[in-house]
Every structure is written in structure tokens, then in C-alpha cells.
Design an enzyme around this catalytic site. Structure first.
Site, PDB file in Angstrom:
ATOM      1  N   THR A   1       0.872  -1.177   0.000  1.00 33.83           N
ATOM      2  CA  THR A   1       0.000   0.000   0.000  1.00 33.83           C
ATOM      3  C   THR A   1       0.907   1.224   0.000  1.00 33.83           C
ATOM      4  OG1 THR A   1      -0.072   0.184   2.426  1.00 33.83           O
ATOM      5  CG2 THR A   1      -1.747  -1.206   1.394  1.00 33.83           C
TER       6      THR A   1
ATOM      7  N   ALA B   1       3.213  -1.180   4.778  1.00 35.77           N
ATOM      8  CA  ALA B   1       2.480  -0.010   5.283  1.00 35.77           C
ATOM      9  C   ALA B   1       3.482   1.136   5.351  1.00 35.77           C
ATOM     10  CB  ALA B   1       1.896  -0.300   6.662  1.00 35.77           C
TER      11      ALA B   1
ATOM     12  N   VAL C   1       7.590  -2.269   6.965  1.00 35.36           N
ATOM     13  CA  VAL C   1       7.473  -0.806   7.051  1.00 35.36           C
ATOM     14  C   VAL C   1       8.044  -0.221   5.766  1.00 35.36           C
ATOM     15  CG1 VAL C   1       8.175   1.270   8.291  1.00 35.36           C
ATOM     16  CG2 VAL C   1       7.653  -0.826   9.565  1.00 35.36           C
ATOM     17  N   LYS C   2       7.238   0.634   5.133  1.00 35.72           N
ATOM     18  CA  LYS C   2       7.668   1.211   3.855  1.00 35.72           C
ATOM     19  C   LYS C   2       8.182   2.627   4.106  1.00 35.72           C
ATOM     20  CE  LYS C   2       5.716   1.041  -0.799  1.00 35.72           C
ATOM     21  NZ  LYS C   2       4.420   1.086  -1.494  1.00 35.72           N
ATOM     22  N   VAL C   3       9.392   2.880   3.637  1.00 33.44           N
ATOM     23  CA  VAL C   3       9.992   4.208   3.825  1.00 33.44           C
ATOM     24  C   VAL C   3      10.477   4.732   2.482  1.00 33.44           C
ATOM     25  CG1 VAL C   3      10.740   3.663   6.194  1.00 33.44           C
ATOM     26  CG2 VAL C   3      12.328   3.314   4.287  1.00 33.44           C
TER      27      VAL C   3
END
Ligand code: E4P
Length: 219
Positions: free
Chosen positions: A27, A57, A83-85
Site C-alpha cells: 500500500t 504499510a 514498514v515502507k519508507v
């Protein structure tokens, strides 16, 4: 090749899971905005459908301090959260810290091989090069995938998987698979396009017609 679904639509995700074609979910803030739903509860629902496979996310902050706090909230949602960064200094710093602590990190908005190298050095679980958005500005998006796969192959100590993102058509998937990219994420509509071939349709119509002529029933 692992198939991730680039959507937060729960019905589409369930459909892919039923087909055995859901290996993870991605997402981003735009996808969440489009859903009109509350972020954290939605991600929880997605994690349930994803059945332990990675669910990306994305943090919303761009500064390190806030990003790091958001990352802690996101990774507490479920064990399968990635965790998307973004590929910025704050993002890479956050990636390194979370990866060292055993949390999956997906580094997003990658548009160059050098950026992919930074993500691998920070221990990212996934690097997300955006093929379609490069094509949109008349660059060869797939060349970026080839470059990253080559670079990562040269350094087996990197565990980072190439997650082909911004996928717009089946050729993006097929060509990336030929290059050996480990993962791709695409809208479910594009994944379903892989089923399509006119000779399959024509052949099936003939089989159905010929079977009817036999007057038999298997059941
Ligand atoms: C995935 O991680 C990306 O957010 C997504 O693939 C971007 O796709 P788009 O370029 O179609 O928005």
C-alpha cells in the site's frame, strides 16, 4: 516470482488469495487515500487476509524523528508488516535501524541503481523500483530492474529482494521475471491480465462444443 497485490481493496485481495496468487500486499498513502478508510484498522484487515505474507504499510512523515515513531506504530500492527519508507536520508536511516532489529523494510520510490545500492546497504528486505513511472517520462523502466538485479547478484551478501513496483501491464511482469526479480507488485487487474490469451479462449470454446456432442457428463 512472488506476486504482491498493490491495493487495499479487501474484496480484490480475498479474490487473489482464493486463487492462490497472493504472496503479499503493498500500500502507499495514495492507495489509502483512495480507499477512504482509516489507515491502521484497514492495514489490520489486510494483514488478516494476507495470512502472514508481507504487508507494506508506508510512513507519512519525511523527517527522521517522526518517521521513526511512525515506523514503531506500524510494525506493532502485525509480525508480517513491512514498514515502507521513502528513499531519502531519513528513510535509509530508519531502514537500517529497523532492519537491524529484525523488522522488514520496503524502501520505496527508487528510480536509480545507486538508490537501490543504498537500500541494500541499509539491510532493506525489499527495494521498490518504479517501472511504470519511469516509462511515463520516456525512460526504460525495465532497464532499471536489469541494472539492480545485476548489481545485487554481484554481492550475494545483500539479502534485499527486488520488488518491481509501478507495474502497469503483463509485459512488465514477464520481462522482470526473465531478469530474475524476486517479487513484483501490481494492481489485481494487471495480475488477472496474465490469464488472457485468445487461443485459450478459442481452444476452450471448441472443447466445450465438442464435449456437448458426446452427450456425456462427468458427474
Ligand atoms: C508500490 O509499492 C508502489 O506504491 C506502486 O506500485 C506505485 O504504483 P503507481 O506508479 O501506479 O502509483
Amino acid at each position: 516470482m512472488k506476486f504482491f497485490a498493490d491495493t487495499s481493496d479487501l474484496d480484490e485481495l480475498k479474490d487473489l488469495a482464493d486463487l492462490g496468487l497472493l504472496d503479499g500486499v503493498t500500500t502507499n498513502p495514495s492507495i489509502i487515500a483512495k480507499s477512504g478508510k482509516e489507515f491502521i484498522p484497514l492495514i489490520k484487515e489486510i494483514c488478516d487476509i494476507a495470512g502472514g505474507t508481507p504487508v507494506s504499510a508506508e510512513v507519512a512523515a519525511t523527517d527522521y524523528e517522526t518517521m521513526r515513531k511512525e515506523a514503531d506504530v506500524l510494525r506493532a500492527i502485525a509480525d508480517n508488516i513491512a514498514v515502507k519508507v521513502p528513499l531519502t536520508e531519513a528513510g535509509i536511516r530508519t531502514c537500517k535501524e529497523l532492519s537491524d532489529e529484525g523488522t522488514m523494510v520496503n524502501v520505496t520510490l527508487c528510480f536509480s541503481p545507486g538508490q537501490a545500492l543504498l537500500a541494500a546497504k541499509a539491510g532493506a528486505a525489499f527495494i521498490s523500483p518504479f517501472v511504470g513511472r519511469l516509462d511515463d517520462i520516456s525512460f526504460q523502466g525495465l532497464e532499471l530492474i536489469a541494472d539492480i538485479v545485476t548489481i545485487y547478484d554481484n554481492y550475494p551478501q545483500y539479502d534485499t529482494e527486488v520488488l518491481v513496483a509501478s507495474v502497469r501491464n503483463p509485459m512488465h511482469i514477464i520481462e522482470s521475471a526473465k531478469m530474475g526479480a524476486q517479487v513484483m507488485t501490481a494492481p489485481p487487474k494487471v495480475i488477472k491480465q496474465l490469464f488472457n490469451h485468445p487461443l485459450t479462449d478459442k481452444g476452450l470454446a471448441a472443447f466445450v462444443e465438442d464435449w456437448a456432442k458426446t452427450g456425456q457428463s462427468i458427474l
